[in-house]
Design an enzyme around this catalytic site. Structure first.
Site, PDB file in Angstrom:
ATOM      1  CE  LYS A   5      -2.210   0.440   3.687  1.00  0.00           C
ATOM      2  NZ  LYS A   5      -2.695   1.185   4.815  1.00  0.00           N
ATOM      3  NE  ARG A  64      -6.505   0.915  11.290  1.00  0.00           N
ATOM      4  CZ  ARG A  64      -5.358   1.432  10.898  1.00  0.00           C
ATOM      5  NH1 ARG A  64      -5.320   2.561  10.248  1.00  0.00           N
ATOM      6  NH2 ARG A  64      -4.243   0.805  11.127  1.00  0.00           N
ATOM      7  NE  ARG A  88       8.933  -5.965   6.854  1.00  0.00           N
ATOM      8  CZ  ARG A  88       7.680  -5.563   6.796  1.00  0.00           C
ATOM      9  NH1 ARG A  88       7.214  -5.009   5.703  1.00  0.00           N
ATOM     10  NH2 ARG A  88       6.870  -5.755   7.804  1.00  0.00           N
ATOM     11  NE  ARG A 129       8.505  -4.453  12.620  1.00  0.00           N
ATOM     12  CZ  ARG A 129       7.515  -3.779  12.047  1.00  0.00           C
ATOM     13  NH1 ARG A 129       7.767  -2.797  11.222  1.00  0.00           N
ATOM     14  NH2 ARG A 129       6.265  -4.106  12.289  1.00  0.00           N
ATOM     15  NE  ARG A 142       1.453  -6.915  11.070  1.00  0.00           N
ATOM     16  CZ  ARG A 142       2.749  -7.171  11.219  1.00  0.00           C
ATOM     17  NH1 ARG A 142       3.266  -7.300  12.411  1.00  0.00           N
ATOM     18  NH2 ARG A 142       3.529  -7.325  10.171  1.00  0.00           N
TER      19      ARG A 142
HETATM   20  P1  AMP Z   1      -1.218   2.532  10.756  1.00  0.00           P
HETATM   21  O1  AMP Z   1       0.147   3.055  10.455  1.00  0.00           O
HETATM   22  O2  AMP Z   1      -2.266   2.935   9.743  1.00  0.00           O
HETATM   23  O3  AMP Z   1      -1.229   1.042  11.017  1.00  0.00           O
HETATM   24  O4  AMP Z   1      -1.674   3.208  12.144  1.00  0.00           O
HETATM   25  C1  AMP Z   1      -0.955   3.026  13.328  1.00  0.00           C
HETATM   26  C2  AMP Z   1      -1.891   3.074  14.519  1.00  0.00           C
HETATM   27  O5  AMP Z   1      -2.583   4.335  14.569  1.00  0.00           O
HETATM   28  C3  AMP Z   1      -3.002   2.043  14.500  1.00  0.00           C
HETATM   29  O6  AMP Z   1      -2.597   0.812  15.031  1.00  0.00           O
HETATM   30  C4  AMP Z   1      -4.056   2.708  15.362  1.00  0.00           C
HETATM   31  O7  AMP Z   1      -3.772   2.579  16.744  1.00  0.00           O
HETATM   32  C5  AMP Z   1      -3.915   4.161  14.995  1.00  0.00           C
HETATM   33  N1  AMP Z   1      -4.837   4.521  13.874  1.00  0.00           N
HETATM   34  C6  AMP Z   1      -4.463   4.858  12.605  1.00  0.00           C
HETATM   35  N2  AMP Z   1      -5.548   5.127  11.863  1.00  0.00           N
HETATM   36  C7  AMP Z   1      -6.617   4.947  12.666  1.00  0.00           C
HETATM   37  C8  AMP Z   1      -8.031   5.056  12.474  1.00  0.00           C
HETATM   38  N3  AMP Z   1      -8.551   5.392  11.291  1.00  0.00           N
HETATM   39  N4  AMP Z   1      -8.829   4.800  13.538  1.00  0.00           N
HETATM   40  C9  AMP Z   1      -8.329   4.474  14.741  1.00  0.00           C
HETATM   41  N5  AMP Z   1      -7.016   4.338  14.988  1.00  0.00           N
HETATM   42  C10 AMP Z   1      -6.165   4.577  13.973  1.00  0.00           C
END
Ligand code: AMP
Length: 218
Positions: free
Chosen positions: A18, A92, A126, A159, A170
């Site tokens: 992505k 989300r 990775r 990691r 996940r």
């Molecule tokens: P990401 O890099 O998109 O995986 O986001 C990292 C973290 O930010 C996620 O694990 C959530 O805790 C929080 N987060 C990001 N986007 C959202 C969203 N749309 N709604 C709620 N939490 C979010």
């Protein structure tokens, strides 16, 4: 670059490419990449009020509450003004999608689907250089010296959460969380799904799709 403002949402599991596809869209079409995760991480780094609130949720692996996300993301969208964008990480859940729909007309949802096995296999290979965040993939973009960072020569590490069983969980969780969002947009007829195993193979189709879509827009 284009007169019509084009608003998109990109959906894809971690490891689906992505980030790469978003970057190519930015480079090719000049869209803004608005990533909720990036915005939150930046706020955490700068220790803003939002960062302080978000930190407790993110560090314990939970989603940040909707009110916080909705306000932050709609604020950011308003701030960037009349520009085409790709939303990444937001919405989300269905509630966030509804709030977004209340103020923005989303033109297209780009749904990247990469088989779980492929992602698990890729992540297994990775290696990262933690201080810089540089990522290497064995058999794909190898470091010049095995196990060493190209720039600094420092050791590379894997990691803990890149382990196959952790990745599998996940991915399952991601699919479960995103299903209602996908359903929401499918009901509105705006989802286009791109399947494949490598961004290199998926990208030309995304590019063509966007070119045609943008072209057709009045
Ligand atoms: P990401 O890099 O998109 O995986 O986001 C990292 C973290 O930010 C996620 O694990 C959530 O805790 C929080 N987060 C990001 N986007 C959202 C969203 N749309 N709604 C709620 N939490 C979010």
């Amino acid at each position: 670059m284009y007169s019509k403002i084009f608003r998109t949402v990109i959906i894809g599991a971690p490891g689906s490419g992505k980030g790469t596809i978003s970057e190519l869209i930015v480079q090719t079409f000049g869209f803004l990449h608005i990533s909720s995760g990036d915005i939150l991480r930046q706020n955490i780094m700068n220790n803003t009020d939002l960062g302080k609130k978000a930190r407790q949720y993110i560090s314990s692996g939970r989603l940040v509450p909707d009110e916080i996300l909705n306000k932050t993301m709609l604020g950011r969208i308003t701030e960037v003004g009349n520009k085409s964008y790709i939303l990444d990480g937001f919405p989300r859940n269905k509630e966030q999608a509804e709030v977004l729909a209340g103020s923005e007309h989303i033109d297209a949802v780009i749904n990247l689907v990469v088989a779980h096995d492929v992602i698990i296999d890729r992540v297994k290979n990775r290696w990262i250089h933690p201080p810089s965040g540089r990522v290497y993939n064995i058999g794909f973009n190898d470091p010049r010296v095995p196990g060493k960072d190209d720039e600094t020569g420092e050791p590379l590490v894997q990691r803990e959460d890149d382990k196959p069983e952790v990745v599998k969980k996940r991915l399952q969780l991601y699919d479960k969380i995103m299903l209602p969002v996908l359903e929401y947009y499918k009901d509105r007829g705006i989802v286009t799904t791109f399947r494949g195993s490598r961004s290199k193979e998926i990208w030309p189709r995304v590019e063509l799709f966007l070119r045609e879509k943008i072209h057709k827009c009045p």
